[in-house]
Each structure stands twice: as structure tokens, then as C-alpha cells.
Motif scaffolding. Sequence first.
Motif, PDB file in Angstrom:
ATOM      1  N   VAL A  16      -1.381   7.104 -11.207  1.00 23.27           N
ATOM      2  CA  VAL A  16      -0.990   6.006 -12.082  1.00 23.27           C
ATOM      3  C   VAL A  16       0.367   6.287 -12.721  1.00 23.27           C
ATOM      4  N   ALA A  17       0.593   7.528 -13.138  1.00 19.62           N
ATOM      5  CA  ALA A  17       1.871   7.890 -13.747  1.00 19.62           C
ATOM      6  C   ALA A  17       3.022   7.706 -12.762  1.00 19.62           C
ATOM      7  N   ALA A  18       2.786   8.044 -11.494  1.00 23.50           N
ATOM      8  CA  ALA A  18       3.823   7.865 -10.480  1.00 23.50           C
ATOM      9  C   ALA A  18       4.133   6.390 -10.259  1.00 23.50           C
ATOM     10  N   LEU A  19       3.099   5.557 -10.317  1.00 18.84           N
ATOM     11  CA  LEU A  19       3.298   4.112 -10.166  1.00 18.84           C
ATOM     12  C   LEU A  19       4.109   3.568 -11.341  1.00 18.84           C
ATOM     13  N   GLU A  20       3.777   4.016 -12.553  1.00 19.72           N
ATOM     14  CA  GLU A  20       4.530   3.583 -13.732  1.00 19.72           C
ATOM     15  C   GLU A  20       5.988   4.016 -13.635  1.00 19.72           C
ATOM     16  N   LYS A  21       6.218   5.222 -13.130  1.00 15.45           N
ATOM     17  CA  LYS A  21       7.586   5.719 -12.985  1.00 15.45           C
ATOM     18  C   LYS A  21       8.346   4.894 -11.962  1.00 15.45           C
ATOM     19  N   GLN A  22       7.682   4.552 -10.877  1.00 13.52           N
ATOM     20  CA  GLN A  22       8.331   3.750  -9.846  1.00 13.52           C
ATOM     21  C   GLN A  22       8.709   2.365 -10.370  1.00 13.52           C
TER      22      GLN A  22
ATOM     23  N   MET B 232       5.325   8.271  -2.289  1.00 13.23           N
ATOM     24  CA  MET B 232       4.072   7.801  -2.896  1.00 13.23           C
ATOM     25  C   MET B 232       3.449   6.714  -2.031  1.00 13.23           C
ATOM     26  N   ASP B 233       2.141   6.766  -1.857  1.00 15.66           N
ATOM     27  CA  ASP B 233       1.401   5.733  -1.143  1.00 15.66           C
ATOM     28  C   ASP B 233       1.206   4.561  -2.106  1.00 15.66           C
ATOM     29  N   THR B 234       2.058   3.544  -1.966  1.00 14.40           N
ATOM     30  CA  THR B 234       2.059   2.436  -2.931  1.00 14.40           C
ATOM     31  C   THR B 234       0.751   1.661  -2.909  1.00 14.40           C
ATOM     32  N   ILE B 235       0.203   1.414  -1.720  1.00 16.66           N
ATOM     33  CA  ILE B 235      -1.057   0.674  -1.633  1.00 16.66           C
ATOM     34  C   ILE B 235      -2.166   1.436  -2.349  1.00 16.66           C
ATOM     35  N   ARG B 236      -2.257   2.745  -2.119  1.00 12.66           N
ATOM     36  CA  ARG B 236      -3.293   3.531  -2.792  1.00 12.66           C
ATOM     37  C   ARG B 236      -3.081   3.534  -4.297  1.00 12.66           C
ATOM     38  N   ALA B 237      -1.803   3.623  -4.718  1.00 11.84           N
ATOM     39  CA  ALA B 237      -1.514   3.624  -6.148  1.00 11.84           C
ATOM     40  C   ALA B 237      -1.929   2.304  -6.782  1.00 11.84           C
ATOM     41  N   MET B 238      -1.666   1.196  -6.103  1.00  5.67           N
ATOM     42  CA  MET B 238      -2.073  -0.108  -6.623  1.00  5.67           C
ATOM     43  C   MET B 238      -3.589  -0.209  -6.687  1.00  5.67           C
ATOM     44  N   GLN B 239      -4.277   0.276  -5.658  1.00  4.85           N
ATOM     45  CA  GLN B 239      -5.745   0.257  -5.667  1.00  4.85           C
ATOM     46  C   GLN B 239      -6.294   1.068  -6.836  1.00  4.85           C
ATOM     47  N   THR B 240      -5.696   2.190  -7.082  1.00  4.76           N
ATOM     48  CA  THR B 240      -6.144   3.052  -8.181  1.00  4.76           C
ATOM     49  C   THR B 240      -5.918   2.376  -9.524  1.00  4.76           C
ATOM     50  N   PHE B 241      -4.758   1.789  -9.704  1.00  4.83           N
ATOM     51  CA  PHE B 241      -4.457   1.104 -10.962  1.00  4.83           C
ATOM     52  C   PHE B 241      -5.403  -0.080 -11.182  1.00  4.83           C
TER      53      PHE B 241
ATOM     54  N   ARG C  30      -0.084  -8.381 -16.382  1.00  6.05           N
ATOM     55  CA  ARG C  30       0.577  -9.246 -15.412  1.00  6.05           C
ATOM     56  C   ARG C  30       0.615  -8.591 -14.035  1.00  6.05           C
ATOM     57  N   PHE C  31       0.901  -7.275 -14.004  1.00  2.26           N
ATOM     58  CA  PHE C  31       0.963  -6.567 -12.729  1.00  2.26           C
ATOM     59  C   PHE C  31      -0.420  -6.506 -12.083  1.00  2.26           C
ATOM     60  N   TYR C  32      -1.458  -6.358 -12.889  1.00  4.25           N
ATOM     61  CA  TYR C  32      -2.826  -6.305 -12.363  1.00  4.25           C
ATOM     62  C   TYR C  32      -3.158  -7.579 -11.590  1.00  4.25           C
ATOM     63  N   GLU C  33      -2.822  -8.753 -12.166  1.00  2.00           N
ATOM     64  CA  GLU C  33      -3.149 -10.018 -11.504  1.00  2.00           C
ATOM     65  C   GLU C  33      -2.456 -10.116 -10.157  1.00  2.00           C
ATOM     66  N   ARG C  34      -1.174  -9.746 -10.105  1.00  2.00           N
ATOM     67  CA  ARG C  34      -0.444  -9.813  -8.842  1.00  2.00           C
ATOM     68  C   ARG C  34      -0.935  -8.748  -7.860  1.00  2.00           C
ATOM     69  N   ALA C  35      -1.144  -7.541  -8.357  1.00  2.00           N
ATOM     70  CA  ALA C  35      -1.560  -6.444  -7.480  1.00  2.00           C
ATOM     71  C   ALA C  35      -2.927  -6.724  -6.854  1.00  2.00           C
ATOM     72  N   ARG C  36      -3.842  -7.287  -7.642  1.00  2.00           N
ATOM     73  CA  ARG C  36      -5.175  -7.600  -7.117  1.00  2.00           C
ATOM     74  C   ARG C  36      -5.079  -8.573  -5.944  1.00  2.00           C
ATOM     75  N   ARG C  37      -4.219  -9.570  -6.078  1.00  2.00           N
ATOM     76  CA  ARG C  37      -4.063 -10.548  -5.002  1.00  2.00           C
ATOM     77  C   ARG C  37      -3.406  -9.914  -3.773  1.00  2.00           C
TER      78      ARG C  37
END
Length: 301
Positions: free
Chosen positions: A37-43, A1-10, A64-71
Motif C-alpha cells: 500500500v505504501a508503494a502504491l501511495e508513493k507511486q 511494482m505489480d500495479t494490479i496486485r497493489a490495487m487489489q490489496t488497497f 475516489r481512487f477506491y471507486e475507480r480502482a474497483r471498477r
Amino acid sequence: MDTIRAMQTFVRAVELGSLSAVAREQQASQPTISKVVAALEKQLGVRLLERSTTSLSPTEAGRRFYERARRVLEEFGEAVGDAQGQAERPSGLVRLSAPVSFGVLRLNALVLAFQQRYPEVEVELLFDDRYVDLVAEGVDLALRLGAQLPPNVVARRIAVSPRMLVASPTLMARHKRVRHPADLASVPMLRFTWLAGGDAIVMEGPNGPATIEAPCRYRVNNSLAMREGFVDGAGFGLTPAWLVQDLLDDGTLVRVLPRWHGSAQDAFLVYPSRRYQPARVRVLMDFLAERMPLLPGMQPV
């Protein structure tokens, strides 16, 4: 999974409030976005979004994850630009926390001047006298006055304000015998609520420190109210100069016992203890460090 893309999508899903909107923005199908998004949640092993047929919202873990991921994404984008040799152009939102009275009286004008210099930087100025949790509340930078600082932060001392005894000319005329700190025990005093030391006042003078028990008949928990109280003659008071310097300059207040002074009040810029700061935060920090020592009643460190 492309983690950066998954975070951007979320992150975009939270900001847009819709997976369909994210799909349109990314020119992808909604099932594709849902799978990301489902793959990110599973990870992560947690549910990040609560979905219904009509709405989408982050769970507590998702918030909480949104605040960290955005930064993380912001820092990643700036790191890419830096690696590619692109000049950083400060832009985006900075959330700045500051004490209420100082924010209204002095800081607001500085922030407006900052935005004239950096028109692409948005500032959300939050007035709050409590020590906010910077990470939990998504605050990028805080201005704090005084030596007591919250734990787990980085603090940059940028200015200092002398603390002096002041009164209105009318009140001073009624108490002409105030010639020494000990004389304060018999005059009306105005104090800040919850101040350490109770009714004791400690001042430094020509012959060293002096501690005076000065009973107080009026206490307030807001510096602007204290400022008004001084002008109205409610009492003598030991105050940082930033609160009253303009009133001393125009004669509305007078300094009492000018050879004596209280402990100075330090001004700090406080930010979360992480190594990298976005360009928009760094330029605001530098701007405040440059301008705050020039404010009435402030001095360079």
C-alpha cells in the motif's frame, strides 16, 4: 511494482477495514501488505489510507481512487475471462438509480423479476428524483424520464409514455362542458411543482397544437401524490400514462379530451461514458430495455 496486485490489496483494505485482515486473506504478513500500500501511495503521490492503532479508513483521495480502482479490477477480471474463452456469468453488485414514483410504482417489480432470472446479481435500487453524479456516487446505471439528461453520460432510449389529460369520474361529471382545451381555464387543475411553462398547457390535437393558460390551485412535487390527487378529485391533470394507466383501465380515472394529448415522456437508461460495462450491468440494461415497454402506460420506441 505489480500495479494490479497493489490495487487489489488497497481495494480489499478499504472493504475489510484492516491491513491484518487483508494479510490473512492473502496469506501474507501485515508488513508485506503495508509495504504494498505504501508503494502504491508513493507511486500516486497521495495518501490513500488513514491508519491508527485501532482503525483504518480511506482519505478523500483514497475514497475516489477506491471507486475507480474497483471498477478497473472488475473490468480486468472480465477481460481475462473473455481472453481465456470463459463464458461470462453475471454476478456481483449493480447500483441502479431511478425516480422515486416510477421506481416504487413500476420499477421495483421489474428488478425483483430480474433477480429471479439472475440470482447471482445483487441490485441496490436507489430512489432519487435528482440527477445524481453517476461516477462520484458510484452508480452503475440510472433510469431517467424526460428529455433533459445530465452531461458526460451515455443514454439509451428504451421506451416512451404518452401524456394525456385525466380526471376522476366524479370531477368530470361536475364539469361536463370540458370539450376543448380552452375550457380547462375554468376548471381546477393539478400540476407538478417546478414544471416549465408556468400555468401554460400545450396539447396537440386534430387541428394542431393549442396553448392554454390554465390556472392551477394545487401543485405537488411527487407523482404518487399527484396520482392520489387525481383519484380524490383534486383536479384535472396532464400526466404520463405510466402513472395512471391501471387506474384508467379499471375506471378509477377517465381520460379527458381523448383526441388531444401532451408531449410524450421518454425513458432512458443512463450510464457513465466508458466503453466497457461489466456483464451484470449489461444484462440488467437488456432486461429493462426488454420489459419496460411492456409496462402499463409505456410503449416501445
